[in-house]
Design a protein around this motif. Structure first.
Motif, PDB file in Angstrom:
ATOM      1  N   GLY A 198      -5.747  -0.406 -15.213  1.00 50.66           N
ATOM      2  CA  GLY A 198      -6.249   0.354 -13.985  1.00 50.66           C
ATOM      3  C   GLY A 198      -6.323  -0.810 -13.311  1.00 50.66           C
ATOM      4  N   LEU A 199      -5.629  -2.363 -12.966  1.00 48.34           N
ATOM      5  CA  LEU A 199      -6.178  -2.482 -12.159  1.00 48.34           C
ATOM      6  C   LEU A 199      -5.447  -3.467 -10.777  1.00 48.34           C
ATOM      7  CD1 LEU A 199      -9.035  -5.147 -14.441  1.00 48.34           C
ATOM      8  CD2 LEU A 199      -9.439  -3.737 -12.735  1.00 48.34           C
ATOM      9  N   HIS A 200      -4.177  -3.177 -12.014  1.00 49.79           N
ATOM     10  CA  HIS A 200      -2.795  -3.475 -10.618  1.00 49.79           C
ATOM     11  C   HIS A 200      -2.307  -1.824  -9.602  1.00 49.79           C
ATOM     12  CE1 HIS A 200      -1.122  -6.415 -13.177  1.00 49.79           C
ATOM     13  NE2 HIS A 200      -1.669  -7.045 -12.672  1.00 49.79           N
ATOM     14  N   ILE A 201      -1.878  -1.884  -9.118  1.00 48.75           N
ATOM     15  CA  ILE A 201      -1.489  -1.494  -7.808  1.00 48.75           C
ATOM     16  C   ILE A 201      -0.050  -0.837  -9.511  1.00 48.75           C
ATOM     17  CG2 ILE A 201       0.212  -0.186  -6.967  1.00 48.75           C
ATOM     18  CD1 ILE A 201      -2.429  -1.254  -5.764  1.00 48.75           C
ATOM     19  N   PRO A 202      -0.429   0.940  -9.623  1.00 48.64           N
ATOM     20  CA  PRO A 202       0.596   1.430 -10.969  1.00 48.64           C
ATOM     21  C   PRO A 202       2.142   0.540 -10.586  1.00 48.64           C
ATOM     22  CG  PRO A 202      -0.384   2.834  -9.557  1.00 48.64           C
ATOM     23  CD  PRO A 202      -0.663   1.472  -8.637  1.00 48.64           C
ATOM     24  N   GLY A 203       2.392   0.733 -11.619  1.00 45.71           N
ATOM     25  CA  GLY A 203       4.262  -0.102 -11.775  1.00 45.71           C
ATOM     26  C   GLY A 203       4.026  -1.346 -11.668  1.00 45.71           C
ATOM     27  N   SER A 204       3.159  -2.379 -11.405  1.00 47.72           N
ATOM     28  CA  SER A 204       3.656  -3.737 -10.100  1.00 47.72           C
ATOM     29  C   SER A 204       3.511  -4.839 -11.583  1.00 47.72           C
ATOM     30  CB  SER A 204       2.401  -3.447  -9.239  1.00 47.72           C
ATOM     31  OG  SER A 204       0.799  -4.055 -10.081  1.00 47.72           O
ATOM     32  N   ALA A 205       3.263  -4.741 -12.424  1.00 47.38           N
ATOM     33  CA  ALA A 205       3.755  -5.601 -13.503  1.00 47.38           C
ATOM     34  C   ALA A 205       4.351  -6.785 -13.549  1.00 47.38           C
ATOM     35  CB  ALA A 205       2.785  -5.439 -14.450  1.00 47.38           C
ATOM     36  N   PHE A 206       6.149  -6.215 -13.531  1.00 46.83           N
ATOM     37  CA  PHE A 206       7.764  -6.884 -14.327  1.00 46.83           C
ATOM     38  C   PHE A 206       8.166  -6.597 -12.576  1.00 46.83           C
ATOM     39  CE2 PHE A 206       5.590  -5.263 -17.940  1.00 46.83           C
ATOM     40  CZ  PHE A 206       4.684  -7.083 -18.793  1.00 46.83           C
ATOM     41  N   VAL A 207       8.124  -6.630 -11.834  1.00 43.83           N
ATOM     42  CA  VAL A 207       8.416  -6.866 -10.139  1.00 43.83           C
ATOM     43  C   VAL A 207       9.280  -8.273 -10.193  1.00 43.83           C
ATOM     44  CG1 VAL A 207       9.441  -5.663  -7.638  1.00 43.83           C
ATOM     45  CG2 VAL A 207       8.182  -4.037  -9.822  1.00 43.83           C
ATOM     46  N   GLN A 208      10.160  -7.897 -10.359  1.00 39.89           N
ATOM     47  CA  GLN A 208      10.753 -10.134 -10.138  1.00 39.89           C
ATOM     48  C   GLN A 208      10.024 -10.062  -8.392  1.00 39.89           C
ATOM     49  OE1 GLN A 208      14.571 -10.904 -10.620  1.00 39.89           O
ATOM     50  NE2 GLN A 208      14.500  -9.608 -12.700  1.00 39.89           N
ATOM     51  N   PRO A 209       9.815 -11.217  -7.954  1.00 37.83           N
ATOM     52  CA  PRO A 209       9.117 -12.191  -6.930  1.00 37.83           C
ATOM     53  C   PRO A 209      11.054 -12.097  -6.111  1.00 37.83           C
ATOM     54  CG  PRO A 209       9.344 -13.723  -8.236  1.00 37.83           C
ATOM     55  CD  PRO A 209       9.483 -12.297  -9.479  1.00 37.83           C
ATOM     56  N   GLY A 210       9.981 -11.819  -4.422  1.00 40.24           N
ATOM     57  CA  GLY A 210      11.566 -12.286  -3.646  1.00 40.24           C
ATOM     58  C   GLY A 210      11.848 -11.179  -3.034  1.00 40.24           C
ATOM     59  N   THR A 211      11.535  -9.613  -4.223  1.00 38.49           N
ATOM     60  CA  THR A 211      12.085  -8.717  -3.602  1.00 38.49           C
ATOM     61  C   THR A 211      11.604  -7.501  -2.588  1.00 38.49           C
ATOM     62  OG1 THR A 211      10.747  -7.683  -5.282  1.00 38.49           O
ATOM     63  CG2 THR A 211      13.469  -8.760  -6.549  1.00 38.49           C
ATOM     64  N   SER A 242       2.896 -11.525  -9.288  1.00 36.80           N
ATOM     65  CA  SER A 242       3.875 -12.150  -8.746  1.00 36.80           C
ATOM     66  C   SER A 242       5.262 -11.738  -9.773  1.00 36.80           C
ATOM     67  CB  SER A 242       3.939 -13.500  -8.513  1.00 36.80           C
ATOM     68  OG  SER A 242       4.026 -14.057  -9.444  1.00 36.80           O
ATOM     69  N   GLY A 243       5.218 -11.206 -10.969  1.00 39.48           N
ATOM     70  CA  GLY A 243       6.832 -10.989 -11.238  1.00 39.48           C
ATOM     71  C   GLY A 243       7.336 -12.106 -12.138  1.00 39.48           C
ATOM     72  N   PRO A 244       8.126 -11.465 -12.802  1.00 42.72           N
ATOM     73  CA  PRO A 244       9.130 -12.794 -13.970  1.00 42.72           C
ATOM     74  C   PRO A 244      10.392 -12.823 -13.065  1.00 42.72           C
ATOM     75  CG  PRO A 244       9.358 -10.204 -14.829  1.00 42.72           C
ATOM     76  CD  PRO A 244       8.628  -9.960 -13.470  1.00 42.72           C
ATOM     77  N   MET A 245      10.610 -14.294 -13.226  1.00 43.77           N
ATOM     78  CA  MET A 245      11.802 -15.061 -13.366  1.00 43.77           C
ATOM     79  C   MET A 245      13.122 -13.580 -13.568  1.00 43.77           C
ATOM     80  SD  MET A 245      12.404 -18.116 -15.096  1.00 43.77           S
ATOM     81  CE  MET A 245      10.386 -18.821 -15.156  1.00 43.77           C
TER      82      MET A 245
END
Length: 601
Positions: free
Chosen positions: A240-253, A180-183
């Protein structure tokens, strides 16, 4: 890969050979599970009615077996800031599933405790064992066998390892992990650390400390330092268990929601197929890639425990010697707090995982020939996601936007990775070298031996530690008291170090993924319980902690001594409920898991 680094190739092949019997048994089990998985059309109507009764909007689709049914395993609670956004995820995920002719149900929930909340408290003694509890809860969720694929909602310290360990026992299903991403970033990390040390030395009071902490941890999302939670997300990308690049996208965007939607759509596409199951994705190369990511980014030392446990759940045997040898070949490409000044938001803005993965692949420092949940394999993960013209897309990351945080493999922050293995007559231990200045790699000083972190703090307050000292905190291992983190010691020891003293910590306990600065030999194994080497140490024994030579030793004659007695068991805060896990847990290097021991894994 033709250009794969020979050390990485050698370690990988060693793991493959060592794991052949257990990996073969695991894959055979997964094939049997796939073959015997019941078709819903052959399941009794009474069973199906129970499973479909609550799915009002999807009952007709489920009844007619129109498309794949996705099981959602969620670790939601709104006490954890990182997991608070998950409250709304299931409703949205059900809508995303319907868009592609699938259905989704919440298969079950798992516990989710916060090490930040239990830090220094009695409840921390449940933390490590909560990982096994989470794995078992995941097994309960999926045991209904109503699902064609599974989505896992979890972020924090023991939660992602526990989810993956449980999920791997259902590895015949495809799986996607959904972060869900970082604050957003709060006050600078240097400000926060300075206030903590001022409080430890009595310069400011509790009110000032609380205001500082609230300015740092202030809203929904993952804490922004590169501790265990964010290291989890990094590793899910590396595996390879995420959708690419999704680790650090902030919540609510909008970008976050678009990635979540893509995760559900992709899982629906994979569900019911046999080409991208979790058992196939998480193989020996994926585990090695996870270790490489940990080393290249200076991630949390907690994963020296979690990675062997996760690997065992997939029939793969990984040890600290493997990790140390990989560390000799993998350079440190990132400095993220506590190993640098910037947090994960700044890391992501500088190029983040897309840049790290691209550098590793180009330099032959990671396996590129791996299966992932995405179409284009691991090469797709060298990109960053973007939201443009109301559409989700990706762009390849080719350069670092901040060389104080991200550097190329040809000019890294240091030539080796973030961890060292220390060995000697005090056992085997981990040392997080990426967080320590090289002039502090070697500490030789008289020991001061403690059995609780509270006793260390009391001695510090009395000025008894104002000297060169190796602080030994023993009986903190998995079988002693559940192996709590001892992060609360960092400010006090940091004050001593800032005064000019040579200071190191030696413990069979854990340190937080946020810990740094002070040299520490942690996860000492064998632990002090039942006569381990640390139980033989006495005050004033000279101890050497040396990351340069990989040494953890004392010149004391340990063989002539009687071990210190095991401490009494402490009850309360539910600790007695986890006593069976203490009694059966194996050593930290194997993952400190009673569950895996009992299962014969």
């Amino acid at each position: 890969m033709s250009n794969l680094n020979p050390v990485i190739n050698r370690v990988t092949q060693r793991i493959v050979e060592r794991s052949k019997p257990s990996r073969s048994a695991y894959l055979e089990l997964m094939q049997r599970e796939a073959d015997r998985r019941p078709e819903r059309s052959a399941v009794s109507c009474s069973v199906l009615a129970h499973a479909f009764a609550g799915a009002l909007e999807d009952q007709d689709a489920l009844k007619d077996n129109r498309g794949p049914n996705i099981g959602i395993v969620t670790a939601y609670n709104d006490m954890l800031s990182a997991h608070q956004p998950y409250g709304r995820y299931p409703d949205r995920m059900k809508i995303y599933a319907r868009e592609v002719g699938a259905t989704a149900q919440i298969a079950g929930g798992t516990p989710a405790m916060c090490d930040g909340v239990t830090q220094g408290e009695d409840g921390m003694e449940l933390s490590l064992f909560s990982r096994d509890n989470i794995a078992m809860a995941t097994g309960v969720a999926l045991s209904h066998q109503m699902y064609d694929g599974a989505a896992y909602l979890g972020i924090c310290d023991k939660i992602v390892p526990g989810l993956l360990m449980g999920a791997l026992r259902f590895g015949h299903l495809p799986a996607v992990f959904v972060p869900s991403g970082p604050m957003p970033s709060g006050i600078s990390n240097s400000q926060k650390q300075a206030t903590r040390q001022k409080y430890a030395s009595g310069e400011v009071g509790r009110d000032a400390l609380l205001e500082s902490e609230l300015a740092s941890y202030h809203s929904p999302g993952t804490c922004t330092f590169f501790g265990t939670a964010n290291s989890n997300q990094m590793m899910m990308e590396m595996m390879g268990l995420h959708i690419p690049g999704s680790a650090f996208v902030q919540p609510g965007t909008k970008l976050r929601q678009a990635l979540d939607r893509a995760a559900v759509h992709r899982l629906a596409e994979l569900s019911g197929t046999t080409t991208h199951t979790l058992a196939q994705v998480v193989d020996e190369k994926a585990i090695v890639n996870a270790v490489i990511g940990l080393l290249a980014t200076g991630g949390s030392t907690n994963h020296a425990i979690h990675l062997p446990a996760m690997a065992r759940a997939a029939g793969i045997i990984l040890d600290w010697s493997d990790m140390a040898e990989l560390s000799s070949a993998v350079p440190l490409l990132a400095r993220v707090y506590p190993n640098g000044s910037g947090d994960v938001n700044q890391f992501h803005a500088a190029g983040g995982m897309g840049y790290v993965i691209g550098e590793l692949l180009d330099a032959g420092l990671a396996h590129g020939d791996v299966l992932t949940v995405w179409d284009d394999g691991f090469d797709a993960y060298r990109a960053e996601p973007m939201w443009e013209n109301e559409a989700l897309g990706w762009r390849r990351v080719s350069e670092s936007k901040d060389d104080t945080m991200l550097r190329p493999a040809g000019a890294p922050f240091q030539e080796d990775g973030g961890m060292k293995l220390l060995t000697g007559n005090l056992g085997r231990a981990c040392f997080k070298s990426s967080a320590i200045a090289k002039e502090r790699y070697t500490i030789t000083a008289p020991a001061r031996v403690f059995q609780t972190q509270e006793a260390v703090k009391e001695a510090f307050q009395k000025g008894e530690l104002d000297r060169d000292v190796v602080v030994v905190v023993r009986f903190q291992g998995p079988r002693s008291n559940g192996m709590p983190e001892l992060h609360g010691l960092t400010p006090s020891l940091g004050v001593l170090q800032d005064k000019g003293f040579k200071v190191a910590l030696v413990t069979d306990g854990r340190m937080s993924g946020a810990s740094g600065k002070v040299p520490a030999a942690i996860h000492c194994s064998p632990e002090a319980m039942d006569g381990g080497p640390l139980s033989l140490l006495q005050d004033s024994d000279v101890v050497t902690v040396c990351a340069a030579t990989g040494t953890l030793s004392t010149d004391a004659d340990l063989l002539s001594r009687t071990p210190a007695p095991n401490p009494p068991q402490e009850w309360g805060v539910g600790r007695e409920l986890f006593r069976m896990m203490q009694l059966q847990a194996d050593e930290a290097e194997k993952g400190a898991s009673a569950m895996l021991v009992a299962a014969g894994l």
